[in-house]
Design a protein around this motif. Structure first.
Motif, PDB file in Angstrom:
ATOM      1  N   TRP A 181       0.831  -1.213   0.000  1.00 60.50           N
ATOM      2  CA  TRP A 181       0.000   0.000   0.000  1.00 60.50           C
ATOM      3  C   TRP A 181       0.862   1.258   0.000  1.00 60.50           C
ATOM      4  O   TRP A 181       0.608   2.197  -0.768  1.00 60.50           O
ATOM      5  CB  TRP A 181      -0.923  -0.023   1.222  1.00 60.50           C
ATOM      6  N   LEU A 182       1.906   1.269   0.815  1.00 55.91           N
ATOM      7  CA  LEU A 182       2.767   2.443   0.898  1.00 55.91           C
ATOM      8  C   LEU A 182       3.472   2.690  -0.441  1.00 55.91           C
ATOM      9  O   LEU A 182       3.564   3.830  -0.914  1.00 55.91           O
ATOM     10  CB  LEU A 182       3.794   2.248   2.017  1.00 55.91           C
ATOM     11  N   ARG A 183       3.963   1.610  -1.051  1.00 52.98           N
ATOM     12  CA  ARG A 183       4.603   1.746  -2.356  1.00 52.98           C
ATOM     13  C   ARG A 183       3.620   2.279  -3.400  1.00 52.98           C
ATOM     14  O   ARG A 183       3.942   3.186  -4.184  1.00 52.98           O
ATOM     15  CB  ARG A 183       5.165   0.406  -2.809  1.00 52.98           C
ATOM     16  N   ASP A 184       2.411   1.729  -3.403  1.00 53.18           N
ATOM     17  CA  ASP A 184       1.439   2.090  -4.435  1.00 53.18           C
ATOM     18  C   ASP A 184       0.909   3.513  -4.257  1.00 53.18           C
ATOM     19  O   ASP A 184       0.562   4.184  -5.246  1.00 53.18           O
ATOM     20  CB  ASP A 184       0.273   1.108  -4.432  1.00 53.18           C
ATOM     21  N   THR A 185       0.806   3.994  -3.019  1.00 54.47           N
ATOM     22  CA  THR A 185       0.200   5.305  -2.774  1.00 54.47           C
ATOM     23  C   THR A 185       1.215   6.438  -2.678  1.00 54.47           C
ATOM     24  O   THR A 185       0.864   7.602  -2.898  1.00 54.47           O
ATOM     25  CB  THR A 185      -0.639   5.287  -1.482  1.00 54.47           C
ATOM     26  N   ASP A 237      15.086  -0.714   6.602  1.00 49.52           N
ATOM     27  CA  ASP A 237      15.698  -0.918   5.289  1.00 49.52           C
ATOM     28  C   ASP A 237      14.671  -0.650   4.198  1.00 49.52           C
ATOM     29  O   ASP A 237      13.535  -0.253   4.485  1.00 49.52           O
ATOM     30  CB  ASP A 237      16.314  -2.323   5.162  1.00 49.52           C
ATOM     31  N   GLY A 238      15.095  -0.866   2.950  1.00 50.98           N
ATOM     32  CA  GLY A 238      14.234  -0.547   1.823  1.00 50.98           C
ATOM     33  C   GLY A 238      13.698  -1.767   1.104  1.00 50.98           C
ATOM     34  O   GLY A 238      14.030  -2.915   1.425  1.00 50.98           O
ATOM     35  N   ALA A 239      12.889  -1.508   0.096  1.00 53.18           N
ATOM     36  CA  ALA A 239      12.236  -2.572  -0.657  1.00 53.18           C
ATOM     37  C   ALA A 239      13.224  -3.441  -1.417  1.00 53.18           C
ATOM     38  O   ALA A 239      12.923  -4.605  -1.728  1.00 53.18           O
ATOM     39  CB  ALA A 239      11.225  -1.974  -1.625  1.00 53.18           C
ATOM     40  N   ASP A 240      14.410  -2.911  -1.722  1.00 57.30           N
ATOM     41  CA  ASP A 240      15.370  -3.653  -2.539  1.00 57.30           C
ATOM     42  C   ASP A 240      15.769  -4.986  -1.926  1.00 57.30           C
ATOM     43  O   ASP A 240      16.172  -5.903  -2.634  1.00 57.30           O
ATOM     44  CB  ASP A 240      16.623  -2.802  -2.783  1.00 57.30           C
ATOM     45  N   ARG A 241      15.631  -5.123  -0.619  1.00 57.14           N
ATOM     46  CA  ARG A 241      16.030  -6.355   0.054  1.00 57.14           C
ATOM     47  C   ARG A 241      14.888  -7.369   0.176  1.00 57.14           C
ATOM     48  O   ARG A 241      15.063  -8.426   0.786  1.00 57.14           O
ATOM     49  CB  ARG A 241      16.604  -6.019   1.424  1.00 57.14           C
TER      50      ARG A 241
END
Length: 330
Positions: free
Chosen positions: A244-248, A283-287
């Motif tokens: 949700w956070l990524r999409d919004t 950390d971030g989404a990359d992991r």
């Protein structure tokens, strides 16, 4: 070292405006908040290291990568003891830095692999005299790093605003450091621990856990009496909030941060007097591209629902993570 950036989101929760601060530790040079811990641990053991023998640490991945980078820079052998939940991308990077990876794939009976990872470390120490174990689980250098660096940095960046501050728990070192800072500084914070359902880190009953980087098979040595308040978040809720956070907003965070934001939204709903909260995003989404952000992984674990958080709307953003990272470095 330059501060990691903070993004402030204006959100509406159940029709009420709220401020949500996200401190993005994925912008640390080592890619996670564990970079701070790794530097503190390295400094603590540096005078005991034998370059012919090296050091070993049990890790879910992030600390292992940071220690691998430090070890490579100093020409010291490093072994990361991990388990099957560690990110494949992280393990690739750890090996690329010349470190050895030992995977413990036998569950410990307490919802994870930690107890068996630690047993493997003990076996390695017994077999190799001179091998150094920084022990992120009990070394006071860990909470000290966050008491003197991470917590005051966040306090400055949020203009010393009165707020709830949410910290995810695994070893408990970060939360313990924040407690030390609050006690010493008098920061007007409601300090909230966020743990995974099934974690024993803060005294809860142990049980099955899916996500890496949050939760533990045993109580934290840094917080032997637990912490109050603590919010427990299940894997599916944490994953849904990440998506949700990524999409919004376009902001990609890891599983622990998803749990933090989920807990913050619960706190906002529970008490109208809470108007501001900060989440220390480790950390971030990359992991998590092969787990949380993989549709195939989510289907395999039964997380097929939409990335929707009812009753919450993003109103404004304080700027993109990339822009704020540049500001933090300037």
């Amino acid at each position: 070292m330059a501060p990691t950036p903070v993004v402030r989101l204006g959100i509406e929760v159940s029709g009420r405006p709220r401020g949500l601060w996200l401190k993005l530790e994925g912008y640390h040079p080592y890619g996670s908040i564990k970079g701070r811990t790794a530097l503190a641990l390295w400094r603590d053991v540096a005078d005991r290291l034998d370059p012919g023998v090296g050091l070993v640490e049990s890790t879910s991945g992030n600390l292992g990568l940071a220690l691998a980078a430090l070890a490579a820079a100093h020409g010291v052998p490093f072994t990361a003891v991990v388990d099957p939940r560690a990110s494949a991308a992280l393990l690739y990077d750890i090996r690329a830095l010349g470190a050895r990876v030992v995977t413990v794939d036998t569950p410990d009976g307490a919802g994870g692999y930690l107890l068996n990872r630690l047993a493997r470390v003990q076996g390695m120490l017994a077999a190799r005299p001179g091998l150094v174990w920084p022990n992120q689980y009990a070394n006071p250098a860990s909470p000290a790093a966050h008491a003197t660096s991470t917590a005051p940095e966040l306090h400055r960046q949020t203009q010393r605003e009165r707020m709830s501050v949410l910290v995810a728990v695994s070893t408990g070192g970060t939360l313990a450091g924040f407690r030390q800072y609050v006690a010493a500084s008098g920061a007007d914070w409601e300090l909230v621990g966020v743990d995974a359902t099934g974690s024993a880190a803060l005294g809860g009953p142990s049980g099955p856990r899916l996500l890496s980087g949050i939760g533990s098979s045993r109580p934290s040595a840094f917080l032997p009496n637990g912490h109050r308040p603590t919010v427990y978040v299940g894997s599916e809720e944490a994953v849904r909030v990440c998506l949700w956070l990524r999409d919004t907003t376009g902001i990609g965070v890891g599983a622990s941060a998803g749990a933090l934001v989920a807990a913050a939204l619960r706190l906002f709903r529970a008490d109208a007097r809470r108007t501001s909260a900060a989440c220390l995003c480790p950390d971030g989404a990359d992991r998590y591209l092969d787990t949380v952000f993989s549709a195939a992984w989510r289907r395999a674990h039964g997380f097929a629902g939409p990335a929707v958080v009812p009753g919450v709307r993003v109103l404004t953003s304080g700027g993109s993570a990339g822009q704020l990272a540049e500001e933090a470095r300037s």
